[in-house]
Every structure is written in structure tokens, then in C-alpha cells.
Design a protein around this motif. Sequence first.
Motif, PDB file in Angstrom:
ATOM      1  N   THR A 122       0.776  -1.000   0.031  1.00  0.00           N
ATOM      2  CA  THR A 122       0.189   0.046   0.047  1.00  0.00           C
ATOM      3  C   THR A 122       0.676   1.157  -0.072  1.00  0.00           C
ATOM      4  OG1 THR A 122      -1.736  -1.004   1.077  1.00  0.00           O
ATOM      5  CG2 THR A 122      -1.765   1.307   1.280  1.00  0.00           C
ATOM      6  N   THR A 123       0.559   2.221  -0.964  1.00  0.00           N
ATOM      7  CA  THR A 123       1.278   3.465  -0.755  1.00  0.00           C
ATOM      8  C   THR A 123       0.221   4.529   0.217  1.00  0.00           C
ATOM      9  OG1 THR A 123       2.127   3.532  -3.287  1.00  0.00           O
ATOM     10  CG2 THR A 123       1.353   5.736  -2.164  1.00  0.00           C
ATOM     11  N   THR A 124       0.874   4.824   0.987  1.00  0.00           N
ATOM     12  CA  THR A 124       0.264   5.858   2.072  1.00  0.00           C
ATOM     13  C   THR A 124       0.435   7.262   2.131  1.00  0.00           C
ATOM     14  OG1 THR A 124       0.351   3.852   3.641  1.00  0.00           O
ATOM     15  CG2 THR A 124      -0.301   6.036   4.469  1.00  0.00           C
ATOM     16  N   VAL A 125      -0.528   8.070   2.023  1.00  0.00           N
ATOM     17  CA  VAL A 125      -0.391   9.464   1.985  1.00  0.00           C
ATOM     18  C   VAL A 125      -0.792  10.168   3.191  1.00  0.00           C
ATOM     19  CG1 VAL A 125      -1.053  11.537   0.482  1.00  0.00           C
ATOM     20  CG2 VAL A 125      -1.155   9.343  -0.453  1.00  0.00           C
ATOM     21  N   TYR A 126       0.260  11.311   3.508  1.00  0.00           N
ATOM     22  CA  TYR A 126       0.041  11.850   4.967  1.00  0.00           C
ATOM     23  C   TYR A 126       0.035  13.333   4.599  1.00  0.00           C
ATOM     24  CZ  TYR A 126       1.975   7.495   6.917  1.00  0.00           C
ATOM     25  OH  TYR A 126       2.300   6.181   7.424  1.00  0.00           O
ATOM     26  N   TYR A 127      -0.511  13.935   5.517  1.00  0.00           N
ATOM     27  CA  TYR A 127      -0.436  15.357   5.583  1.00  0.00           C
ATOM     28  C   TYR A 127       0.942  15.981   5.657  1.00  0.00           C
ATOM     29  CZ  TYR A 127      -5.654  15.949   5.758  1.00  0.00           C
ATOM     30  OH  TYR A 127      -7.062  15.909   5.381  1.00  0.00           O
TER      31      TYR A 127
ATOM     32  N   GLY B  91       0.571   0.537  -5.931  1.00  0.00           N
ATOM     33  CA  GLY B  91       0.828  -0.421  -4.959  1.00  0.00           C
ATOM     34  C   GLY B  91       2.283  -0.474  -4.763  1.00  0.00           C
ATOM     35  N   GLY B  92       3.181   0.435  -4.775  1.00  0.00           N
ATOM     36  CA  GLY B  92       4.501   0.480  -4.816  1.00  0.00           C
ATOM     37  C   GLY B  92       5.061   0.433  -3.182  1.00  0.00           C
ATOM     38  N   GLY B  93       4.143   0.621  -2.446  1.00  0.00           N
ATOM     39  CA  GLY B  93       4.609   0.856  -0.906  1.00  0.00           C
ATOM     40  C   GLY B  93       5.121   2.145  -0.595  1.00  0.00           C
ATOM     41  N   LEU B  94       4.873   3.521  -1.225  1.00  0.00           N
ATOM     42  CA  LEU B  94       5.526   4.555  -1.125  1.00  0.00           C
ATOM     43  C   LEU B  94       4.983   5.206   0.339  1.00  0.00           C
ATOM     44  CD1 LEU B  94       5.270   5.980  -4.841  1.00  0.00           C
ATOM     45  CD2 LEU B  94       6.977   4.649  -3.788  1.00  0.00           C
ATOM     46  N   ARG B  95       5.604   5.862   0.647  1.00  0.00           N
ATOM     47  CA  ARG B  95       5.027   6.774   1.951  1.00  0.00           C
ATOM     48  C   ARG B  95       5.254   8.324   1.301  1.00  0.00           C
ATOM     49  NH1 ARG B  95       5.236   6.471   7.605  1.00  0.00           N
ATOM     50  NH2 ARG B  95       5.116   8.444   8.739  1.00  0.00           N
ATOM     51  N   VAL B  96       4.164   9.108   1.106  1.00  0.00           N
ATOM     52  CA  VAL B  96       4.040  10.181   0.509  1.00  0.00           C
ATOM     53  C   VAL B  96       3.695  11.232   1.647  1.00  0.00           C
ATOM     54  CG1 VAL B  96       3.142  11.606  -1.332  1.00  0.00           C
ATOM     55  CG2 VAL B  96       3.432   9.178  -1.710  1.00  0.00           C
ATOM     56  N   VAL B  97       4.320  12.094   1.585  1.00  0.00           N
ATOM     57  CA  VAL B  97       4.160  13.427   2.720  1.00  0.00           C
ATOM     58  C   VAL B  97       3.604  14.600   1.553  1.00  0.00           C
ATOM     59  CG1 VAL B  97       4.812  14.908   4.201  1.00  0.00           C
ATOM     60  CG2 VAL B  97       5.678  12.652   4.259  1.00  0.00           C
ATOM     61  N   THR B  98       2.452  15.110   1.895  1.00  0.00           N
ATOM     62  CA  THR B  98       2.286  16.130   1.233  1.00  0.00           C
ATOM     63  C   THR B  98       2.345  17.598   1.799  1.00  0.00           C
ATOM     64  OG1 THR B  98      -0.201  16.413   2.060  1.00  0.00           O
ATOM     65  CG2 THR B  98       0.070  14.483   0.156  1.00  0.00           C
ATOM     66  N   THR B  99       2.019  18.587   1.003  1.00  0.00           N
ATOM     67  CA  THR B  99       2.332  19.732   1.732  1.00  0.00           C
ATOM     68  C   THR B  99       0.919  20.484   2.225  1.00  0.00           C
ATOM     69  OG1 THR B  99       1.458  20.951  -0.508  1.00  0.00           O
ATOM     70  CG2 THR B  99       3.967  20.494  -0.293  1.00  0.00           C
ATOM     71  N   PHE B 100       0.042  19.522   2.305  1.00  0.00           N
ATOM     72  CA  PHE B 100      -1.068  20.130   2.944  1.00  0.00           C
ATOM     73  C   PHE B 100      -1.380  20.050   4.470  1.00  0.00           C
ATOM     74  CE2 PHE B 100      -2.829  18.190  -0.947  1.00  0.00           C
ATOM     75  CZ  PHE B 100      -3.220  19.360  -1.799  1.00  0.00           C
TER      76      PHE B 100
ATOM     77  N   LEU C 103      -3.676  11.435   5.173  1.00  0.00           N
ATOM     78  CA  LEU C 103      -4.657  11.750   4.345  1.00  0.00           C
ATOM     79  C   LEU C 103      -5.332  10.729   3.714  1.00  0.00           C
ATOM     80  CD1 LEU C 103      -5.890  14.386   2.732  1.00  0.00           C
ATOM     81  CD2 LEU C 103      -3.667  14.073   1.358  1.00  0.00           C
ATOM     82  N   GLY C 104      -4.810   9.629   3.427  1.00  0.00           N
ATOM     83  CA  GLY C 104      -5.439   8.367   2.525  1.00  0.00           C
ATOM     84  C   GLY C 104      -4.384   7.642   2.062  1.00  0.00           C
ATOM     85  N   SER C 105      -4.896   6.768   1.128  1.00  0.00           N
ATOM     86  CA  SER C 105      -3.834   5.653   0.556  1.00  0.00           C
ATOM     87  C   SER C 105      -4.422   5.562  -1.138  1.00  0.00           C
ATOM     88  CB  SER C 105      -4.096   4.405   1.364  1.00  0.00           C
ATOM     89  OG  SER C 105      -5.346   3.858   0.936  1.00  0.00           O
ATOM     90  N   PHE C 106      -3.568   5.006  -1.782  1.00  0.00           N
ATOM     91  CA  PHE C 106      -3.683   4.684  -3.144  1.00  0.00           C
ATOM     92  C   PHE C 106      -3.875   3.331  -3.329  1.00  0.00           C
ATOM     93  CE2 PHE C 106      -1.134   8.966  -3.988  1.00  0.00           C
ATOM     94  CZ  PHE C 106      -2.220   9.680  -4.129  1.00  0.00           C
ATOM     95  N   TYR C 107      -3.865   2.396  -2.245  1.00  0.00           N
ATOM     96  CA  TYR C 107      -3.858   0.924  -2.633  1.00  0.00           C
ATOM     97  C   TYR C 107      -5.187   0.746  -2.998  1.00  0.00           C
ATOM     98  CZ  TYR C 107      -4.250  -4.034  -1.927  1.00  0.00           C
ATOM     99  OH  TYR C 107      -4.559  -5.119  -1.937  1.00  0.00           O
TER     100      TYR C 107
END
Length: 752
Positions: free
Chosen positions: A62-67, A304-313, A74-78
Amino acid sequence: MSEARRKAAPSRARRKKHWALRVLGWLLALFFLGVIGAAATFFIGYQTTDIPDPNKQFQMNTTTVYYSDNKTVLGSFYDQNRQSVPLSQIPKTVQDAVIAAEDRTFWTNPGVSPSGMARAAFNIARGKQLQGGSTITQQYVKIMYLTQERTFSRKFSELFIATKLSRQTDKKEILEGYLNTIYFGEGAYGISAAGDAYFSEPNPQKLGPERAAFLATVLNNPSWFDPDKPAAQQRILERYRYVLDGMRLGGTITQAQYDKMSKQVPTLDKKEKSPRFKGTKGYLLAMAKEELDSLGYTPEEISGGGLRVVTTFDIGKQNEAVRAGVNELPEKRKDLHVGLASVRPGTGELVAMYGGPDFLKSELNWARLRARPGSSFKPFAVAAALKDGRSLYDTFQGDSPIEVQGKELNNEFDNDYGEVDLMKATKLSINTAFYDLVDKQMEDGPNKLVDAAEAAGIPKTTALENDRNNPSTVLGPNAYASPIDMANAYATFAAGGMYTPVHTIKSVKSPGNAKNFKQEDKYKPERKFDKVIADQVNLALKGVTEDGGSGERAQKLDREVAGKTGTAGGVAVEHRAANAKCDGCKDGDDTLTSWWTGYTPQLSTSVLYRAGKTGEGDLDPFSDDKAFFGGNWPLKTWLAYMEPALGSSEEVKFDEPDPDALNSPTPTYTPPPTTETPTNTPTSPPPSTPNSPPPSSPPSTPNSPPPSTPNDPKPSKPTKPTRPPITFPTGPNDPPGGEEGGAEDPGDGSNQ
């Protein structure tokens, strides 16, 4: 000539020929050594490379997206939807469609593509990423045995494994594995999941040749061939026809079938999007996903690449943006749309955005859609004028109308202001003064205006480029910018002339740190305006928020604020048929966009109001004002966000302009001979003392309507504003709806 000399000449010729042969021989020897070396390298690599175990990470990651705090999710893309089916249950038409799209020599090639290898080598030599040209076997190897990373070593591992796999494994087994693992977009891995995602049909045997060709089209690059993107429609059709043509050449379909099927792509019957995109978060996730794609992350990595994404929000500011966009609106709200975007000056970070109430109900993001900026474009004229050597105290025509290129152009309500300096013209948003500045006083003014706008951060679009000679460019007659664009462009002035591209991705961390990203690697500040100019623009836009200015309500923030209102007039979509029948009698009657973009040194925020399903409706019925002015509801919504967003943070004030830069007034305007007494008294010249503050305009003028306050009783609906019936062509970047009908002079309110 002596006999000795006669003998010497042919000797020199033989020596030259001899050396030429020796050089040719050396070159041939080097060539053959290179061939032998390459063959030896390939042989050694082939022999020492083993086919690894299937990639376990492919199963689920799972790729997870953070504030921006890197803690709050924030959510996920999986959304990995996959159901394997044996090749015997996949019709030949489906198999042939994929082969026609991706690898027409699949059944006969050795698992690798020599032309693709040559292209990869060429890209390596040019310092570019490896891309394209992979066979089905290579793609399958990349999915099941390797990472998605595009590197030299990974590419050669792919070639060796693909060659060995092709020799040791039946082609049918490779094709079956490929058809059950390749990513088709929409979270769908494999042909069964793809059929379900795009056509609500998970059984490949019921797909048919048209649907099979479409699925083979999108798998090539699900982001590039995304059917949800209007810009992708033509390229999807072209690729779809390419696939069908391959099927025709291979005998899968007949010429008659090709002729019929190639007219258009099949109708989609897509399943509902994942509930994780529900509500306002869907707009944020969609933007983050799109930016990851632009940064070079593949759809497979994103999904589905298991990324940890931190956004600017910023979660706190985002919550306030949603509250403002949902609550601080007029009572009448049906088909009324608000777009809000907030950018941190100097960083380009999009910290908050409101694009609509629910992404699943409408993917139209009103914070991203470009619209007519109206007088919100005037600050770029101020910057262009200062760069051109003008002063804030140069004077211009404030009376209405003014003639430009044989056309009469007006102020809102046809108000007259006499001779005004640029400070007052900006404060009261006086159209004729800006026409005089840009179209009459500045040489090549509209062109310089466009340069300044693009330098600040307004995107270089066809619509804007086409208006480099338009006499109304200063009043934004076409769809130039979105709230995100406008917030970031004004942030350039807030940051002292430093521009940073607006973005939503702060950092990305991939498994094993193979493909990490930090915003400072790409989004770097760049000086676009001298600080001396930026400080003066800030001074002029601070005047807009003073008493009598079109944005005086911003004083409620109780901080130093600079900003600008904007309204764009035209003919609303609901009135265009009637306007055509009466030969343009309604030209300029309606308000199509209403803006307030205001900023402090810490935060730049733009609010845009639009109406109608496509955003091309009339805003005026939603307000009791003479028109839906930017200084009213857009500014109220802005305040509802900015007050809590800045909260108790320390107030930061703008730098005062260099006194030496505030030149004495230059008489640039000579009023035409007239026996009438000017309606307004010209503004006074600036003080002679260098350190004294520049003069401010009087709170109001005899012809300007009194500023309204939030507690004013609701008056009866006044007469519509006066707008000249001038029509300008629209461009491909105009908002959705298609029937533009021309963008008339969007004359802003003299006091709005």
C-alpha cells in the motif's frame, strides 16, 4: 625534373595510402574487439544471472499519503483489484489485442527487443532515463522479478532474465502471467480486473474485440491514456486505432470490422470510485497522485509500490479551508461553486485547498479550473510598469470611456475619476487608468504585462499568449488562471519577488530508499522580480485594503494585508441563446467570475466564485449588490479561512519600499480639451520628504458608491453595471462548457 625527384613523388603517395590503410585497420580491429567484448559481456551476464523468485512485493504494498506533519494519514492509493484466470479462459481476440498493442513479434522474438535495446543505449548516452521498447516478456519480468526503477543495472538484469525466461518457459505461460499481472489503471491488475473496472465485466470471454482493444490501449500507459482526462481523448482514439490495425493485420478482425470499430472507442461502464476518494479529501489525493506521476513514479508504484508520501497540505489549515468553502456562502447556493487555494510564499507549498464538496459526486476541482481573472490581473500591470521605469505616482486617465485601438472601453458604472495616479487606480480598480497605462503609455504594454504575469507564476497558456496584443488583456478577458495559479503568483510578490513552483508533494520515501524524493530537489525559489519592484507592488496592493479600497473588508484580519478584487463580465450560458437573437443586446450584462486574492508575508490565498453546472452561469442573482463583487462574498470566504489559518501566529509585516524607488510623479496623462469640470479632484503628489509615507487616496469619491458593511440591510437590486460590448476570442484553456460566446470587457467595479 630529375630522375630522383620523379621517383620520390610516388613514394610519398604510397606512404599516405599505407597510413590510411593502417588507420582503417585499427578502426576495424577496435570495432571487432567491441563486438567481441559486448558479446562476452552479454554471455557472462547471461550465464551468471539466475531467474529470481517472483516478486513478493507485487502481491500487496500500500502507498500511504500523509498531511504535511508526516503523522496524520490523508489517505492511500492502494486499490489492488486482481483476479487471475487461466489463459484457456482468455479469448484469442483479447490475447491478440494485447499482442498487437505491446509486442507484435511476441510469439517469435527471443524475449528482448534489439531496437528497444538500441534505444535504451541511446538514452543512456544522452543521460536520460531508460524507457519504452520493452517486449511483453521484459514487462512481465519487470513486474514479477524486479523493481520499477529505471536504471542501467536494472535494465540489463531485465534483458538477461527475459532472454533466459523466454528460452526456458513456454510463451503461453509467459502470456498468461502477463495478462494476469499487468496494470491497466483504475487499481486493476490483470485482464479480469480491468474488464470489471472499465466495463463492469470481469469475464474476459464477454469482452469482445472493441473492449479488448480499448483495454490494450490503456495498459500501455494508464496515466497518459486515462479516459477521465479530457486532454487524453484524442490520443486514446489514435492508440485504439493503432491496436485495431494490428489486430486487422494479424487476421483477428476483418477490414469491415476495423472500419466500423475505429470510428470511436467503446462506451465505458466504469465502477464507482473507491470510497477513499469521498468528500473533499478526494481532490487532495487526486492532485497528489497526478504530481507523483509528473515526478516519474509509475502507476504501478503509485497504486501499489509501498510509497510513503508526505504532502504539503497542512491539516489544520485544510480543515479551515473546508469550513470556509462550505459555510461562508450566500443563502442561495444551488449551482454556486467556490474554489479556494492557499500557498506559503517563498516555498510554493499548497497548504490548503477547497475544490468542491465531494470528489465522488463531481471531479471538477474549482480551485484548479482556470477562469477569467478580471481585475485580478491588474497587479501584473503594476509590476510591468515598475519594471518599465514607471512610478506608482505617475498619473493616468480615470474618466470613462477611453478609446483604445478604435474601441471605447469603460469603467464599471461608467464612473469618472479625473486624473489618478497608479496607487489610486489600483486601490479603486479604475479600468480606464489601466487601459491608459498598458495600452497607451507603455510601449508594447500588453506584451510586457503578459511577461510579468508569467514571471509571477501565471501559466503560459495558449489563451494568454494569444492575448499579447489584446487591448483588454489587463482585465483578464479569457481563462488565464485558477485560484491555485493566482495564489502562487501573488505569493511571488509576498516573497519579495522570489517565485517557487506551486506543488503538493513534500517528500516520497520508497521501499529500500530506491526512489526517494524531497521537494527541495525540484521546487527551488528563483528571483523573477527585483525586491524593489515587489515591495512597491505590495504597497500598491496594501492600498486596496485601506478605507475606501475595493478590498477594505480585509481590515477585519487585523494584520497587514495586500490583495486585489476581480470580476469578469460576459454573457452567462443561460442567456446566450437570447443574446444571439437580439444581436448582442446582453453583452457584458452578467458576472461570470468573482475573485479576491489576498496575502500576508506568511500566506497567500485566492478565492473564486462561479455559477452554473459548467461554471459559466451568472453570479449576479446570488448577491444583492449591483454585481457579484470580489470585495463581498469572495472576501468574506477568504476571511473565514485566513483568520483561523493564521490564528495566534506572530504578525509579519511587509518590508517598506526603498524611499529612493518612490519617484516623483511623471506627467504621463494630459486630459483632452473639455469645458466640463472634472468630477473628481486629482490626487496630490507624494510628499517631498523621502522618508514620509506615500499619500493614500481619499476614502471615497463623489461618484463612487459607499462601501457596504456586513451588517448593511439588504437593499433592492440595483441596476446592472455598465460594461462595453466587446468580444474577444476564447482559447482552448477556457473553462468547461464549450460555448463561450466571447469574454466581454470584464470591467471591475470602480469601488470593488
